[in-house]
Enzyme design. Structure first.
Site, PDB file in Angstrom:
ATOM      1  N   GLU A  32       0.834  -1.201   0.000  1.00  0.00           N
ATOM      2  CA  GLU A  32       0.000   0.000   0.000  1.00  0.00           C
ATOM      3  C   GLU A  32       0.868   1.250   0.000  1.00  0.00           C
ATOM      4  OE1 GLU A  32      -2.400   2.746  -0.376  1.00  0.00           O
ATOM      5  OE2 GLU A  32      -3.355   0.762  -0.323  1.00  0.00           O
ATOM      6  N   CYS A  41     -11.528   5.110  -1.869  1.00  0.00           N
ATOM      7  CA  CYS A  41     -12.881   4.990  -1.330  1.00  0.00           C
ATOM      8  C   CYS A  41     -12.953   5.381   0.140  1.00  0.00           C
ATOM      9  CB  CYS A  41     -13.393   3.561  -1.525  1.00  0.00           C
ATOM     10  SG  CYS A  41     -15.033   3.276  -0.834  1.00  0.00           S
ATOM     11  N   GLY A 113       4.666  -0.209  -4.904  1.00  0.00           N
ATOM     12  CA  GLY A 113       4.970  -1.519  -5.462  1.00  0.00           C
ATOM     13  C   GLY A 113       5.196  -1.452  -6.959  1.00  0.00           C
ATOM     14  N   THR A 142      -4.871  -1.346  -7.945  1.00  0.00           N
ATOM     15  CA  THR A 142      -4.402   0.005  -7.639  1.00  0.00           C
ATOM     16  C   THR A 142      -5.440   1.097  -7.857  1.00  0.00           C
ATOM     17  OG1 THR A 142      -3.357  -0.118  -9.826  1.00  0.00           O
ATOM     18  CG2 THR A 142      -1.946  -0.442  -7.914  1.00  0.00           C
ATOM     19  N   GLY A 184     -18.888  18.669 -14.748  1.00  0.00           N
ATOM     20  CA  GLY A 184     -19.258  17.261 -14.808  1.00  0.00           C
ATOM     21  C   GLY A 184     -20.499  16.969 -14.003  1.00  0.00           C
ATOM     22  N   GLU A 207     -21.920  20.634 -17.971  1.00  0.00           N
ATOM     23  CA  GLU A 207     -21.828  19.260 -18.453  1.00  0.00           C
ATOM     24  C   GLU A 207     -21.708  19.234 -19.971  1.00  0.00           C
ATOM     25  OE1 GLU A 207     -21.627  15.549 -19.444  1.00  0.00           O
ATOM     26  OE2 GLU A 207     -21.549  16.063 -17.320  1.00  0.00           O
ATOM     27  N   VAL A 241     -16.033  23.057 -21.171  1.00  0.00           N
ATOM     28  CA  VAL A 241     -15.146  24.014 -20.515  1.00  0.00           C
ATOM     29  C   VAL A 241     -13.894  24.165 -21.370  1.00  0.00           C
ATOM     30  CG1 VAL A 241     -13.682  24.421 -18.497  1.00  0.00           C
ATOM     31  CG2 VAL A 241     -16.007  23.544 -18.204  1.00  0.00           C
ATOM     32  N   GLY A 276     -14.762  12.567 -14.186  1.00  0.00           N
ATOM     33  CA  GLY A 276     -14.566  11.124 -14.206  1.00  0.00           C
ATOM     34  C   GLY A 276     -13.219  10.704 -13.647  1.00  0.00           C
ATOM     35  N   HIS A 448     -46.192  -2.852   5.958  1.00  0.00           N
ATOM     36  CA  HIS A 448     -46.863  -1.558   5.815  1.00  0.00           C
ATOM     37  C   HIS A 448     -46.840  -0.824   7.154  1.00  0.00           C
ATOM     38  CE1 HIS A 448     -49.823   1.443   4.614  1.00  0.00           C
ATOM     39  NE2 HIS A 448     -50.452   1.208   5.761  1.00  0.00           N
TER      40      HIS A 448
END
Length: 469
Positions: A32, A41, A113, A142, A184, A207, A241, A276, A448
């Site tokens: 890592e 994340c 690595g 990665t 975006g 966009e 843009v 992205g 319900h």
């Protein structure tokens, strides 16, 4: 140091692959480059953004919706404390991954690595000599990085994380901007735009395409755009843009119609580049070993193997949606294959969620995809305005859409926009994993009052027999 499996990257794909491989009795090492596990994340993506999305939603609801329910309050924003909540959430998650790797006896190496021939990975730490690892299988996990945005001259617009931001910088602002321009209208841009909009910023989204949320069901995207506009978002669709200039008071973003026309300049405090992500493969030594790439992503077969024996890849660096849960499933499947079992990922049933308010969730095919494939289908829809629980919670925006094969009634896609959509979509995912029909879903008893009753009603509507609409 010899291992059965060496995994480069400990994001959702890498660390899950490591844990599952260790559970199956393999000797595992992970490499890592960050100081903490979890990849983009957990550190600067999914987890911190959700912490801020939840906190900003609570702030907005307290200031705009509580009074209607008899709760009188005037909330005051303490952005520093909100950022502390975000960091505590991140810390708890990354520390949890560290604990799990240790619990499962996975050897951890911090550093960069690089592949150094068949079965060899060199780990270069920030200090000290490099370490050479040997393994029967090497897994590239990665992840991905921010996709660059180029100006009209073809030059990459530099991100400084102070005025010109990536998603990383947009999660660490010390002050709410007066005006935020988001480049975006995908998931990342709309989620982070929502955070700062709820906290008081004026948000303009530029966009390139003529719609938001590319790839999602068009009807859902249209309604979602109307909802965001009611919340204060401004959209410039079908605009590109062509330049971003930083000055003493902020930034100027120049955009012009894709079809041609007069450029427009947007003055803002901050601009978020959310165009992205691209696979992260730099410095891994893939080219030297002859590992095949396509458009920057590692080419793999159905067993996650590259063209070079002993080298595998999962997650954002390979084909398919760049989603943490897709990477996790691939990590489990590959670990099981390496242990001699039969791993599997059903790429037709991978949910996608936009964690705004309301949420947007979908699984499998949209109407546009069904039409393009020439598949005959039926549609069942049900609005949350007709759902009792939604009315009780004052969350009536949105609807559920179920798409079923016109001949077999097999569910081919489900799309939800509404409160809790990200949780409700999994009912559809489980159904679809077992090849279920709209009739199966319609005849499943739902408690319900719940929001999920709208899913059942939408399934009933496929056969034009919804009760409450």
């Amino acid at each position: 140091m010899t291992y059965d499996v060496i995994i480069i990257g400990t994001g959702p794909g890498g660390y899950v692959c490591a844990i599952r491989a260790a559970q199956l009795g393999l000797k595992v090492a992970v490499v890592e480059k960050r100081a903490t596990h979890g990849g983009t994340c957990l550190n600067v993506g999914c987890i911190p953004s959700k912490a801020l999305l939840h906190a900003s939603d609570m702030f907005h609801e307290a200031g705009h919706d509580f009074a209607a329910m008899g709760i009188v309050t005037t909330p005051k924003l303490d952005l520093k404390a909100m950022m502390q909540h975000k960091q505590e959430t991140v810390d708890a998650n990354v520390n949890g991954v560290s604990f799990l790797l240790k619990k499962n006896k996975v050897d951890v190496f911090f550093g960069t690595g690089a592949l150094k021939g068949a079965g060899r990975v060199e780990v270069t730490a920030s200090e000290g000599p490099a370490t050479m690892l040997e393994g029967k299988a090497i897994v590239i996990a990665t992840g991905s990085d921010v996709a660059p945005l180029r100006d009209s001259a073809g030059e990459v617009i530099a991100i400084d994380e102070t005025a010109i931001l990536s998603s990383t910088g947009a999660l660490t602002l010390a002050k709410v901007p007066d005006h935020l321009v988001v480049v975006g209208a995908g998931v990342i841009g709309l989620e982070l735009g929502s955070v700062w909009s709820r906290l008081g910023a004026r948000v303009t989204v530029i966009e390139y395409l003529d719609r938001i949320l590319p790839g999602m069901d068009a009807e859902v995207a249209r309604q979602f755009q109307r909802i965001l506009e009611k919340q204060g978002f401004a959209f410039k669709l079908a605009h590109k843009v062509t330049g971003v200039k930083r000055h003493a008071k902020g930034v100027e973003v120049t955009a012009e119609p894709v079809a041609g026309g007069t450029p427009e300049v947007f003055a803002a405090d901050k601009v978020l580049i959310a165009t992205g992500r691209v696979a992260y493969t730099q410095g891994l030594g893939l080219e030297a070993l002859g590992v095949a790439l396509e458009r920057g992503r590692v080419i793999i077969d159905d067993h996650f193997a590259t063209n070079v024996p002993g080298i595998y890849a999962i997650g954002d660096v390979v084909r398919g949606p760049m989603l943490a849960h897709k990477a996790e499933d691939e990590g489990v499947a590959l670990a099981e294959m390496l242990a001699g079992q039969h791993g599997h990922v059903n790429y037709n049933v991978i949910p996608g969620v936009v964690y705004t308010m309301p949420e947007v969730a979908s699984v499998s095919m949209s109407e546009e995809e069904l039409k393009a494939a020439g598949i005959s289908y039926r549609v069942g829809k049900f609005p949350f305005t007709a759902n009792g629980r939604a009315r009780a919670m004052r969350h009536t925006e949105g609807f559920v859409k179920v798409l079923a094969d016109a001949t077999t009634d097999k569910v081919l896609g489900v799309h939800i926009i509404g409160f809790g959509a990200g949780e409700m979509i999994h009912e559809a995912a489980v159904l679809m994993e077992f090849g279920g029909s709209a009739e199966d879903l319609a005849r499943t008893c739902h408690a319900h009052p719940t929001m999920s009753e709208a899913v059942k009603e939408a399934a009933m509507a496929v056969d034009k027999r919804a009760i409450h609409a």
